[in-house]
Structures are given as structure tokens and as C-alpha cells.
Design an enzyme around this catalytic site. Structure first.
Site, PDB file in Angstrom:
ATOM      1  CB  SER A   1      10.906 -22.431   2.566  1.00 31.58           C
ATOM      2  OG  SER A   1      11.260 -21.076   2.326  1.00 31.58           O
ATOM      3  CG  ASP A   2      15.659 -23.644  -2.126  1.00 28.34           C
ATOM      4  OD1 ASP A   2      16.211 -22.523  -1.998  1.00 28.34           O
ATOM      5  OD2 ASP A   2      16.136 -24.525  -2.855  1.00 28.34           O
ATOM      6  CD1 TRP A   3      14.170 -17.260  -4.401  1.00 28.12           C
ATOM      7  CD2 TRP A   3      16.030 -16.757  -3.253  1.00 28.12           C
ATOM      8  NE1 TRP A   3      14.485 -15.962  -4.669  1.00 28.12           N
ATOM      9  CE2 TRP A   3      15.632 -15.624  -3.980  1.00 28.12           C
ATOM     10  CE3 TRP A   3      17.185 -16.670  -2.464  1.00 28.12           C
ATOM     11  CZ2 TRP A   3      16.338 -14.420  -3.947  1.00 28.12           C
ATOM     12  CZ3 TRP A   3      17.889 -15.477  -2.434  1.00 28.12           C
ATOM     13  CH2 TRP A   3      17.463 -14.367  -3.163  1.00 28.12           C
TER      14      TRP A   3
END
Ligand code: NOJ
Length: 754
Positions: free
Chosen positions: A279-281
Site C-alpha cells: 500500500s502507499d503510506w
């Protein structure tokens, strides 16, 4: 070397020795067997640990690593730091599973290359691949085995700050570059000690955020998704990328990080991707703010079942996945499959065989002369000459040059917004390079104005003044003398020609750096007006991460150069080009708007029922032309090229191959490189087609008077499009074809698809 607990007890020195030799590659069935064996030994907590990534390596994280509750870290830099964290996993945890250590290496690690939007304009995938190979070598020397790159988001909106991180607006160019970058990062084999695992991001359609506002909503048709936003990801997958990163934003009503359609149906089902998705941050946790989940448990359930295997930094998986499985809500098989994908990449990356970085390489492999040379070459090829009235460029070296502007000597901004582990002090500024090449007597410098940073004025909507030197870099004269427009005017008056370095600070583009205006920030326009008023010939050099509003410029200055942010060798590349050591050969990877009101503007738009025409009742504006200031693919040289003798096969079938060629001649007096572009247009199809689509390009270098037949071959199947049911078809009928120097001109022909 076989994996066995005893092996890990070997002295660390021996392990370093092992990490420089290429490990025996495991075959795919061997990898699958090793993954299955390991999976069987894992507890649910250890499995969830593999799905978990944290940032940095503080004592608490180190403890969790030893408990097998962390599978990856990001931002741990330096061989010693990386090895310390790795040792906690390899020697300190029950199953000795190595971490995969990631970092954002967007345009170089320490040797900072031109920003991606600039290097895309080189239309030189081989050189881009070489640059990424070097970035991989530097990253691994520093303990980084996984890069969060390439960023392959198509972007049609320069208000979006992240347009600078990608390859621009075109899916074909974006795909070619995506594949080149994956090849560069991963090399011949991702297990080689100087290769990294690539991560194509941000999956998908992040570049289409409404209004160019970062993190905003995306609502686009399936056709647009498939024809424009997905292709670079598909190309990255075909090139073998080990991982993808799921995007922050909502996509057609379902957040991209919970989107089963894109993450599973398309990525796994249609493309057969078998690496893993991170996932992104904090994108899992942010599903709550999206309104897609009530708490971290629901968010984790949605992300994981949609196809997000690893959770970046928010701890949502580690805090809720075991309970979800134990309560029977989440099938254990979903967790096993995600762990399997992550372990598969760890095995393929050779992490079990050589988990440690060799500290010696940090001394020899980083910021080498060879790396700087490639950075300089790419910078030469990325710069775009937009105008050159009366051939003012190249400059006459015997003249005196006034080097003016807030970016002329700003080391930090030369690097651009996402400069990896780059250091501003490594960057050569244009002023330094001009002085070095011409001697101090022929160069008069004045900063003119400071560029105000937007940051502290963000909430109030006002720009707060802060000097460019606030970027932390010690510059030369700007440190001692306040910037003054009067000084700039005096410098221009004394000189034969004024070269103005204006634009944006590096931090004004990139993540969380969207702008509502494309005007030059601060008082730069006042500076420009004052310098133009001296009546000296003016060269405008723009440094920025996006196309700025320069509609005023073509009539008021002689020459215009878009220099973007060119990295550590920026100054050398700019000064040497302006002085004629090289001829510019970069072309625009986007359409340059005349005003914010034209956005989104892109060359591959649909014709509409009332195509652009110079009368009121056609698509367009009352108060502005519909065309961009400069079209996609545009870029001048110090020489000129003539396009002629187009030849095209009269017909092709969907299974066949089409041949197109044209004669390109250097009609000027200097050697030059040209980017020859191939465009197509399907006249009639079940879904309306773009007025042009790029289908090929070649860089050719020609001596004065030399001509060359440039040949292209295109597979019939690549001429196709999606029908309304989203099936790929190759419509029969007449197609237009152009061989062209940009997306708005060229020699034209036609052919039939039968
Ligand atoms: C957020 C950014 O969107 C992404 O591009 C980056 O890779 C991660 N943070 C990690 O730094």
C-alpha cells in the site's frame, strides 16, 4: 548456499564476502518449494509480520523484527544501518526471514539524475535504463534492495505537483519508459547484488485526481482507465517488476487500495502478476477517512482481500489481521497467499542468500565519475529548446553574459523535489558552470529576487517570503547580499546578453505540492520585466517541475529553454548547451498550456462532434485558442530538420506488421539529434478515437546535410482499441499516419486495416 539455521551463525565478515558473488539462481519451482516449506513453519503472527512494513529502525521496531512481526522497513539508509536491522531479522528472529529494505529512488540515489518528467523528454529509453542501473548499484551499496520506483502515473494536469515524478501525458511513451526503468533497476536478475526490486506506482490513475489536487478523487471511465492509465503499469509488469504500490485515491467510487477490480481482476487475473503489492503510506488506515471502512480491522479486511499484500507504516494489518483470521472473518488462505507473494519476491531477490550489504561498496560505487557522466548526458538530452529567435543561442563565448535570477546559483533546486539521498552540495549550478567555462570576467551575476516558499502561508492562502537559501544550501553571493532587481538591471546593462534563471523552487512540485496557479511565484515577473526593459537580448531558462504560464514570453524574449530540474550535473548541462558544446534535443513529454483555464490539455484528445476549428460553433473557448502553447513532442535544436518521402504499407491485418518510413534531413549547419515520432489515428471505430496516438519514436543524430530513412514497424494488434464492452479489437478501415517532429505537425499518409 543452502538456507539452514546454522548458516546464519557464520561470522558477519564471511557473509559480506558471500554478498559480492552472484548467488546460485533458484529456478521458479525451487522458489515455490522454498516458499511453501517456510510458510508451513510460520505462525499467524509471523505471517502477519511479513505483511507489515514500518519506517526507520527505532528500538521498538528492532524488537518487533526479532519477534518476526516486521517484513520490511523503509528509509533505513547506509550499509551499517541496513545490516543492523537485517541482522535483527536474520539472526534474531525464529525463522531467520530477511527484511526487504525499501526507499524512494525516484531519479537517482546519491547521483541525482534529471527529474522523471524531464528525462522522459529525452525519448531515450536506453540512457534512462543505464541511469536506473546506476541508481540500483548506488542503492544496494547503501543497503537498499527495493526502490519505490518507477512512478508511472500518466498526468494531464500540471497543477498536480506529482506530474514531475512521472513520464508525462502519453501512455505509449510512459510504457516504454516504465519498462526501461524496471529493466534498469532489476538488471539481468533481481538477485544480483547490484540489482534492486522495482515497484511500479501508484496503482492506479492517481494522476487523474480532480482539479490536480493531490490525494483527491478520481472518477473516470473504464475505457480511459484501460487506454491511458493502465498501460504503463502493464508494461512494468511485462518487464518483470517485482512489486507495485497501490495508490491513495478513490477510483470510480472504490479507493485504489481497496479496489478488487484493478488489484485482482486486472493485475492478477488478466496480467498474471505474481509479485506483491504494497500500500502507499498509511493508505490502509486512510480507508477509514475515505468512508470505506469503520476501523482498522475493516480497512485491513478490505485492502487485503482486494489484493494489497503489504501494509505500509500504519500498523493496521499487524494490529488486526490475526484477530480477523481467528474470528473466521478473514480466510487464512488470503493471508497465506499474500505472504506467499512477499516471500516469493524475497527469494527471487536473493535476500535469503545474501541479506547483507557490503560496506566497502559504499566507498566505491556511489557518486562515481561514470555516474556523473551519465547524469550529465541525460541532462543534455532532457533540456527542451522552445524558442530561439534570430539564433541567439548558442551564445557567443567572447561576449559578456549577465547570469540573473533566483535559480542561477541555487544548488538545492537543481536536484529537484525527490532527490533520493542526494546532497545539494553535489550539484553544479548554472552560475558555477558559466564561471568555470568563461572565467569570472565574462560573467556578471545578480540574483534579482528571492522565491517565496508557499509553505508557511498555506493555511492562510498567502505566500510567506523565505529566501531560496532556506533550502539549507550555502550559495555564494546570495548569502552575503540581499537580492535586488536594481543589481539585476545593472548586470544586464553591463552585459551583451542576459540569461534569466527563473521558475519554481524544487519543493514547489512533488507530493503534496499542487498549485492552483501556474504563474512564476513571487516577484520573478517584476525581475523579468525589468531585465527585458534594458533591451538586451534575453534567454529565459525555466527551472520547474511543471510547465509554468509563459504565454507572455514568446513575444518578449529571444530564446526560451525549459530546463526542469536536471540533477547534480544541471549547471554543466545548461551552461555547455547555451554555449554550444551540445545542441538541445529534448522534447516535451506533455502539452504546454497557455493558461490554467485550458487544463486538462493533452494531444491525444477526442475529435468531438465539433472538432477544433476557428469558428465559434466548434469545441473551444471564446477567449483563448484551444491549442496548447507548445504541443506534446515539441522541441527545437540549433539545427533544423526536414521531414519528407513518407512511405507506408497500403494495408495491414490485425495479425500482420505495418511498415512506415520517412526521410529526415539535417538542413542546418550543425550536427543535431532529432526525436522522430510516429502517430496514428483510426478514422472510424466502435469507441471514439483520439485525434492522434503515439505509436513509436526514434532518436537520430544527423550531420549537416545528412539525411536518413527512419523506419518503423508496428504490429497490427497494437493499432487496436477497446470496444464498448471493453474487449480489445482492431477495427478495420482507414487509419491516418504521421511521421512528425511533434504531435501537431509532420508528413501524413493513410493505410487500411483489413
Ligand atoms: C508516499 C508517496 O506517495 C509514495 O510515492 C512513496 O513511495 C511513499 N510515501 C514512501 O515514501
Amino acid at each position: 548456499m543452502r538456507f539452514s539455521p546454522k548458516w546464519w551463525r557464520l561470522p558477519v565478515a564471511l557473509l559480506f564476502a558471500s554478498c559480492m558473488c552472484t548467488a546460485q539462481k533458484l529456478s521458479d519451482p525451487e522458489v515455490e518449494q522454498r516458499v511453501s516449506d517456510l510458510l508451513q513453519k510460520m505462525t499467524l503472527d509471523e505471517k502477519t509480520g511479513q505483511l507489515t512494513q514500518f519506517a526507520g529502525n527505532n528500538p521498538q521496531t528492532m524488537e518487533m523484527i526479532k519477534q518476526g512481526k516486521v517484513g520490511s522497513l523503509l528509509g533505513v539508509l547506509g550499509a551499517d544501518e541496513a545490516n543492523a536491522a537485517q541482522r535483527a531479522a536474520v539472526e534474531g528472529s525464529r525463522l531467520h526471514i530477511p527484511l526487504i529494505l525499501g526507499y524512494d529512488v525516484i531519479h537517482g540515489y546519491r547521483t541525482v539524475f534529471p527529474v522523471p518528467l524531464a528525462s522522459a523528454g529525452s525519448f531515450d529509453p536506453e540512457l534512462i535504463e543505464r541511469a536506473e542501473r546506476m541508481a540500483a548499484k548506488e542503492s544496494t551499496a547503501s543497503g537498499v534492495k527495493w526502490v519505490f520506483a518507477p512512478m508511472v502515473d500518466i498526468a494531464r494536469d500540471p497543477r498536480w505537483g506529482r506530474i514531475v515524478e512521472g513520464a508525462g501525458e502519453d501512455p505509449y511513451l510512459g510504457s516504454v519508459i516504465a519498462a526501461a526503468k524496471v529493466r534498469g533497476f532489476q538488471g539481468k536478475d533481481m538477485s544480483d547484488p547490484d540489482s534492486v526490486v522495482a515497484c511500479a506506482k501508484h496503482y492506479v490513475a492517481y494522476g487523474a485526481v480532480e482539479g490536480g489536487r493531490d490525494y483527491n478523487t478520481v472518477d473516470i471511465s473504464e475505457q480511459l482507465l484501460r487506454e491511458v492509465y493502465l498501460p504503463p503499469f502493464h508494461a512494468a509488469v511485462d518487464a518483470g517488476t517485482g512489486t507495485l504500490m497501490s495508490a491513495f485515491q478513490d477510483l470510480n467510487g472504490v479507493p485504489a487500495s481497496a479496489n478488487h477490480h484493478t488489484l485482482t481482476e486486472v493485475l492478477r487475473g488478466e496480467w498474471r502478476f505474481n509479485g506483491f503489492v504494497v500500500s502507499d503510506w498509511s493508505a490502509t488506515h486512510e480507508l477509514i477517512a475515505h468512508g470505506a471502512a469503520a476501523n482498522d480491522a475493516e480497512a485491513s479486511f478490505r485492502a487485503l482481500t482486494a489484493g494489497v499484500d503489504m501494509d505500509m507504516v500504519d500498523g493496521a494489518y499487524i494490529s488486526s489481521v490475526p484477530a480477523l483470521v481467528q474470528s473466521g472473518k478473514l480466510p487464512a488462505s488470503v493471508v497465506d497467499e499474500a505472504v506467499r507473494r512477499i516471500l516469493r519476491i524475497k527469494f527471487k531477490a536473493g535476500l535469503f542468500e545474501h541479506p547483507y550489504a557490503d560496506p566497502q561498496r559504499e566507498k566505491t560505487d556511489i557518486l562515481t565519475r561514470e555516474n556523473r557522466e551519465v547524469a550529465r548526458k541525460l541532462a543534455f538530452e532532457s533540456m527542451v529548446l522552445l524558442q530561439n529567435k534570430n539564433n541567439l543561442l548558442p551564445l557567443n563565448r567572447k561576449q559578456t553574459i549577465a547570469v540573473i535570477g533566483p535559480l542561477a546559483d541555487d544548488q538545492s533546486s537543481q536536484l529537484g523535489p525527490w532527490a533520493g539521498n542526494g546532497e545539494a552540495a553535489d550539484a553544479i549550478t548554472p552560475l558555477q558552470a558559466f564561471r568555470q567555462k568563461m572565467g569570472n570576467d565574462h560573467v556578471i551575476y545578480a540574483k534579482g529576487v528571492d522565491i517565496p516558499s508557499f509553505e508557511s502561508g498555506l493555511a492562510a492562502g498567502v505566500a510567506a517570503p523565505a529566501p531560496a537559501s532556506a533550502t539549507g544550501v550555502k550559495n555564494t553571493e546570495s548569502e552575503t547580499k540581499p537580492a535586488s532587481i536594481d543589481d539585476a538591471v545593472a548586470a544586464a546593462t553591463k552585459a551583451d546578453v542576459a540569461v534569466l534563471f527563473v521558475g519554481e523552487l524544487a519543493g514547489m512540485s512533488g507530493e503534496a505540492s499542487s498549485r492552483a496557479s501556474l504563474e512564476l511565484p513571487g516577484d520573478q515577473m517584476k525581475l523579468i520585466d525589468a531585465v527585458i526593459a534594458t533591451k538586451k537580448p534575453v534567454v529565459l531558462v525555466l527551472e520547474s517541475g511543471r510547465p509554468l504560464n509563459i504565454s507572455w514570453a514568446p513575444d518578449r524574449v529571444s530564446s526560451i529553454v525549459q530546463a526542469w530540474f536536471l540533477g547534480v550535473e544541471a549547471g554543466n548541462a545548461i551552461a555547455h548547451t547555451l554555449l554550444g558544446d551540445a545542441s538541445p534535443s529534448g522534447h516535451l513529454a506533455l502539452s504546454w498550456p497557455r493558461s490554467v483555464g485550458q487544463i486538462p490539455i493533452y494531444y491525444n484528445h477526442k475529435a468531438t462532434g465539433r472538432p477544433i476549428a476557428p469558428d465559434r460553433w466548434h469545441t473551444g473557448y471564446l477567449d483563448s485558442p484551444s491549442t496548447p502553447l507548445y504541443p506534446f513532442g515539441y522541441g527545437l535544436s540549433y539545427t533544423t530538420f526536414h521531414y519528407g518521402s513518407l512511405k507506408v504499407d497500403p494495408r495491414v491485418s490485425a495479425n500482420g506488421t505495418l511498415h512506415v518510413s520517412a526521410e529526415i534531413e539535417n538542413t542546418g549547419k550543425r550536427e543535431g539529434a532529432e526525436v522522430v515520432q510516429l502517430y496514428m489515428h483510426d478514422r472510424v471505430a466502435p469507441t471514439s478515437r483520439p485525434v492522434r496516438e503515439l505509436k513509436g519514436f526514434q532518436r537520430v543524430t544527423l550531420q549537416p546535410g545528412e539525411h536518413k530513412t527512419v523506419e518503423f514497424t508496428v504490429k497490427g494488434n497494437d493499432l487496436g482499441s477497446y470496444d464498448p464492452g471493453m474487449h480489445w479489437i482492431v477495427p478495420t478501415g482507414t487509419y491516418d499516419v504521421w511521421v512528425a517532429p511533434d504531435s501537431a505537425s509532420g508528413v501524413q499518409g493513410a493505410f487500411e486495416v483489413e
